[in-house]
Design an enzyme around this catalytic site. Structure first.
Site, mmCIF file in Angstrom:
data_model
loop_
_atom_site.group_PDB
_atom_site.id
_atom_site.type_symbol
_atom_site.label_atom_id
_atom_site.label_comp_id
_atom_site.label_asym_id
_atom_site.label_seq_id
_atom_site.Cartn_x
_atom_site.Cartn_y
_atom_site.Cartn_z
ATOM 1 N N ARG A 45 36.600 67.527 60.308
ATOM 2 C CA ARG A 45 36.678 66.259 59.564
ATOM 3 C C ARG A 45 36.219 66.455 58.114
ATOM 4 O O ARG A 45 36.718 65.833 57.200
ATOM 5 C CB ARG A 45 35.864 65.155 60.264
ATOM 6 N N TYR A 98 52.537 47.762 45.611
ATOM 7 C CA TYR A 98 53.023 48.117 46.956
ATOM 8 C C TYR A 98 52.411 47.143 47.960
ATOM 9 O O TYR A 98 51.186 47.022 48.047
ATOM 10 C CB TYR A 98 52.646 49.566 47.292
ATOM 11 N N ASP A 108 49.200 54.778 41.080
ATOM 12 C CA ASP A 108 50.015 55.161 42.234
ATOM 13 C C ASP A 108 51.265 55.864 41.690
ATOM 14 O O ASP A 108 52.133 55.243 41.090
ATOM 15 C CB ASP A 108 50.372 53.902 43.040
ATOM 16 N N LYS A 110 56.261 60.217 51.349
ATOM 17 C CA LYS A 110 57.516 60.047 50.633
ATOM 18 C C LYS A 110 58.025 61.400 50.110
ATOM 19 O O LYS A 110 58.408 62.235 50.897
ATOM 20 C CB LYS A 110 57.324 58.999 49.535
HETATM 21 C C1 LIG Z 1 54.706 54.088 51.005
HETATM 22 C C2 LIG Z 1 53.891 53.742 49.827
HETATM 23 C C3 LIG Z 1 52.500 53.541 49.927
HETATM 24 C C4 LIG Z 1 51.763 53.591 51.251
HETATM 25 O O1 LIG Z 1 51.826 54.854 51.837
HETATM 26 P P1 LIG Z 1 51.805 55.141 53.425
HETATM 27 O O2 LIG Z 1 51.916 56.613 53.496
HETATM 28 O O3 LIG Z 1 52.937 54.381 54.018
HETATM 29 O O4 LIG Z 1 50.487 54.621 53.949
HETATM 30 C C5 LIG Z 1 51.794 53.258 48.763
HETATM 31 N N1 LIG Z 1 52.424 53.152 47.573
HETATM 32 C C6 LIG Z 1 53.758 53.325 47.447
HETATM 33 C C7 LIG Z 1 54.370 53.205 46.101
HETATM 34 C C8 LIG Z 1 54.518 53.622 48.557
HETATM 35 O O5 LIG Z 1 55.858 53.776 48.428
#
Ligand SMILES: *Cc1c(COP(=O)(O)O)cnc(C)c1O
Length: 366
Positions: A42, A94, A165, A190
């Site tokens: 962890r 988001y 982000d 992503k």
């Molecule tokens: C998908 C996404 C998130 C969240 O990520 P997860 O891996 O689904 O928890 C945050 N910000 C953006 C821009 C995203 O496309």
């Protein structure tokens, strides 16, 4: 090292005496006590260590922390703030993270959601207890572009931390730390994963300061860490990240142009189009415009659903960044409180042959 070289060599820390070329997966949850050794999975693991080293290098930061999802990464930043702190975030943040602020942190943190592309609105949102400005550019799903350097300058003047982000842009097209951000966040689910088969998230800090200690404490103490397998597969996927995202962006540009000239389409949102209101800022701060675009279909939600149902190669599913093209009517995913237009279709343009994608879209719009 240039980015493409870094993506391939930046995550290898092979220590085995057999000297394999590729770093093996270390599944052990615990390590034999000795000076300098890792202790418990962890807290750390060789594959996670490799991934974090690679992510820090790609985003030009001082350190990185990997999480089991993008949301876990974002929430770790909010958890590291003192209770009573105020956050300023985009009104089209988001939705999963916006919901987290409004539900999990209700009564703990204050938040104001503003149109970040308007610096006056942003400046007016600061309060004496503002501790964090959260940015997302390009935004989801309207692909709004915020000038990171200007927001960073304002945040610095106010003595407030800036987090960005960077999921849609990836470090291939945009480095928020170079533009003045203190923390970068990613949903590794992503483009980093890139094949719709890994859930993951990451934070990268400009420097390992006092706040970063708190973030690391949330990562290790909260325990929302990725498995060694996930870290291994992310390091593997990231080797092709630069070539994949350049392909995605090339396809998205052609598809955006095609859609913007089509009679059945009301409007296209893609920062690479000169008609996009954020085009100039995007051209200034990004080296590519990304692989996601949105468009409005004439005739409302039903017409949009009809287009989606006719497509062969664009799969009707949420998420983005995988090699396969994904498409969805976004408002249906975001729920009843969404500000997203009901006839908006978001496309994650994949790496299938461009002509197949264009032909498929042309047929579906007929
Ligand atoms: C998908 C996404 C998130 C969240 O990520 P997860 O891996 O689904 O928890 C945050 N910000 C953006 C821009 C995203 O496309």
């Amino acid at each position: 090292m240039k980015l493409e070289t870094l993506a391939i060599h930046g995550g290898n820390i092979v220590t085995d005496s057999e000297k394999p070329v590729i770093q093996p997966i270390t599944l052990s949850t615990t390590f034999i006590h000795q000076p300098e050794s890792m202790i418990y999975a962890r807290a750390n693991n060789p594959n996670r260590h490799s991934l974090e080293k690679l992510l820090a290098a790609l985003e030009k930061g001082g350190d990185a922390a990997a999480f089991s999802s993008g949301n876990a990464a974002g929430v770790a930043v909010f958890q590291a703030l003192e209770p009573g702190s105020h956050i300023i975030a985009p009104d089209d943040m988001y939705h999963g993270l916006k919901n987290a602020i409004l539900s999990i942190f209700k009564g703990v943190l204050e938040a104001t959601f503003v149109d970040m592309t308007d610096l006056d609105k942003l400046e007016n949102a600061f309060r004496p207890n503002t501790k964090l400005v959260w940015l997302e550019t390009p935004s989801n799903p309207l692909l709004k572009i915020t000038d990171i350097a200007s927001v960073a300058k304002l945040a610095k003047e106010k003595g407030v931390m800036l987090a960005c982000d960077n999921t849609f842009a990836t470090p291939v097209f945009q480095n928020p730390i170079d533009l003045g951000a203190d923390i970068v966040m990613h949903s590794s689910t992503k483009y980093f994963g890139g094949h719709s088969d890994i859930l993951g998230g990451a934070l990268i800090t400009k420097e390992a300061d006092e706040f970063w200690e708190k973030v690391k404490n949330v990562q290790i103490g909260g325990g929302a860490v990725p498995s060694p397998m996930d870290c291994y597969y992310l390091c593997r996927s990231i080797k092709t990240l630069p070539y994949r995202v350049k392909g995605h962006a090339e396809h998205a540009m052609v598809l955006a142009n095609f859609l913007s000239h089509h009679d059945a389409v009301e409007r296209v949102y893609y920062p690479g189009l000169k008609s996009h209101e954020g085009h100039m800022v995007a051209a200034n701060q990004m080296t590519g415009f990304g692989g996601v675009l949105s468009f409005l279909v004439k005739g409302g939600a039903d017409a949009a659903d009809r287009v989606i149902s006719k497509l062969k190669y664009f799969t009707n599913a949420t998420s983005l960044g995988g090699v396969e093209s994904l498409i969805e009517r976004r408002a249906a995913s975001e729920g009843p409180d969404t500000l997203t237009p009901q006839n908006l279709i978001r496309v994650s343009v994949g790496l299938e042959h461009l002509y197949d994608l264009l032909e498929d879209m042309e047929d579906a719009l007929k």
